[in-house]
Design an enzyme around this catalytic site. Sequence first.
Site, mmCIF file in Angstrom:
data_model
loop_
_atom_site.group_PDB
_atom_site.id
_atom_site.type_symbol
_atom_site.label_atom_id
_atom_site.label_comp_id
_atom_site.label_asym_id
_atom_site.label_seq_id
_atom_site.Cartn_x
_atom_site.Cartn_y
_atom_site.Cartn_z
ATOM 1 N N ASN A 1 0.869 -1.186 0.000
ATOM 2 C CA ASN A 1 0.000 0.000 0.000
ATOM 3 C C ASN A 1 0.901 1.230 0.000
ATOM 4 O OD1 ASN A 1 -1.815 2.036 0.497
ATOM 5 N ND2 ASN A 1 -2.185 1.467 2.642
ATOM 6 N N LYS B 1 0.076 4.321 -0.261
ATOM 7 C CA LYS B 1 -0.529 5.536 0.302
ATOM 8 C C LYS B 1 -0.300 6.709 -0.667
ATOM 9 C CE LYS B 1 -0.001 3.451 4.766
ATOM 10 N NZ LYS B 1 0.056 3.608 6.208
ATOM 11 N N HIS C 1 -9.371 1.286 4.719
ATOM 12 C CA HIS C 1 -8.111 1.489 5.419
ATOM 13 C C HIS C 1 -8.340 2.440 6.599
ATOM 14 C CE1 HIS C 1 -4.034 2.766 6.317
ATOM 15 N NE2 HIS C 1 -3.667 1.610 5.789
ATOM 16 N N GLU D 1 -6.729 4.863 7.678
ATOM 17 C CA GLU D 1 -6.548 6.292 7.374
ATOM 18 C C GLU D 1 -7.811 6.860 6.729
ATOM 19 O OE1 GLU D 1 -2.812 5.799 5.336
ATOM 20 O OE2 GLU D 1 -1.937 5.247 7.267
ATOM 21 N N GLU E 1 -5.279 -4.731 10.595
ATOM 22 C CA GLU E 1 -4.253 -3.720 10.816
ATOM 23 C C GLU E 1 -4.530 -2.989 12.127
ATOM 24 O OE1 GLU E 1 -2.257 -2.578 6.839
ATOM 25 O OE2 GLU E 1 -3.981 -1.292 7.113
ATOM 26 N N GLY F 1 2.645 2.428 10.737
ATOM 27 C CA GLY F 1 3.601 3.524 10.580
ATOM 28 C C GLY F 1 4.306 3.914 11.863
ATOM 29 N N SER G 1 3.522 -1.980 10.307
ATOM 30 C CA SER G 1 4.972 -2.039 10.493
ATOM 31 C C SER G 1 5.588 -3.396 10.130
ATOM 32 C CB SER G 1 5.343 -1.638 11.928
ATOM 33 O OG SER G 1 4.974 -0.291 12.169
HETATM 34 P P1 PGA Z 1 2.984 0.441 7.599
HETATM 35 O O1 PGA Z 1 1.506 0.654 6.984
HETATM 36 O O2 PGA Z 1 3.505 -0.853 7.052
HETATM 37 O O3 PGA Z 1 3.761 1.643 7.127
HETATM 38 O O4 PGA Z 1 2.824 0.392 9.090
HETATM 39 C C1 PGA Z 1 0.609 -0.409 6.812
HETATM 40 C C2 PGA Z 1 -0.687 0.086 6.219
HETATM 41 O O5 PGA Z 1 -1.154 1.169 6.631
HETATM 42 O O6 PGA Z 1 -1.279 -0.575 5.345
#
Ligand code: PGA
Length: 233
Positions: free
Chosen positions: A6, A8, A91, A93, A157, A163, A193
């Site tokens: 992903n 983003k 997601h 976010e 997640e 992140g 992560s």
């Molecule tokens: P990350 O993000 O691996 O940077 O923690 C995962 C995601 O939001 O899909």
Amino acid sequence: MLIAGNWKMFKGPVEAGDFCRALRDAALPDDVDVVVAPPYVSLAPAVQALAGTEIGVFAQNCHWEGEGAFTGEVSAPMLHELGVYGAIVGHSERRQLFGETDATVAQRCRAALAGGLNVIACVGETLEQREAGETDAVLRRQVSVLEADDNLVIAYEPIWAIGTGKTATPALAQQAHETIKSLLDLPVLYGGSVKPDNAAELLAQPAIDGALVGGASLDVESFAAICRCGSRS
Ligand code: PGA
């Protein structure tokens, strides 16, 4: 085993094309499904660069109507026409920053599937919810609006692990995945992560069927290394 990157809001069209050409030439295992999810404007060059390969291109979202007065949105038929293979929906976010609810996530999911796309639907609890002992209830609520489908996978997640460099322990992830699978019998990816140095241990858990990778998917070598961790051969 499915490993999804992903991106983003990273990589415009030029960088996306370069990345996908490099990924095409990277050493990826045959027994792992690999997909990348670039921003909308970078989907076309990604589809073009990956044509004729087994690597699929996903959008990061998808609207529930085929067309209409929905400024800023993109529909499943439009993505399908472009050669996009699937879409991420729900997601965290999107849920936290853009007002997505369980209801809109369910609508987007249904429309994407009906429009011929594969879907990765994301669920997961906040740190506050975990500390209050609400993880199971949150997962139950988020999963309850989804319906099983051959082209649907869930991504667990935990929001506190996205992140932040704080990965869920393999045992904790395994437990959440078991809860999700007891509600809906579907493959479940872990996200939050995931890095080359923790992927093997996470992916070795029996209820973890792959990974949704954010930050570490932005570099070809680290993404390819995570894909190799998913190989059983
Ligand atoms: P990350 O993000 O691996 O940077 O923690 C995962 C995601 O939001 O899909």
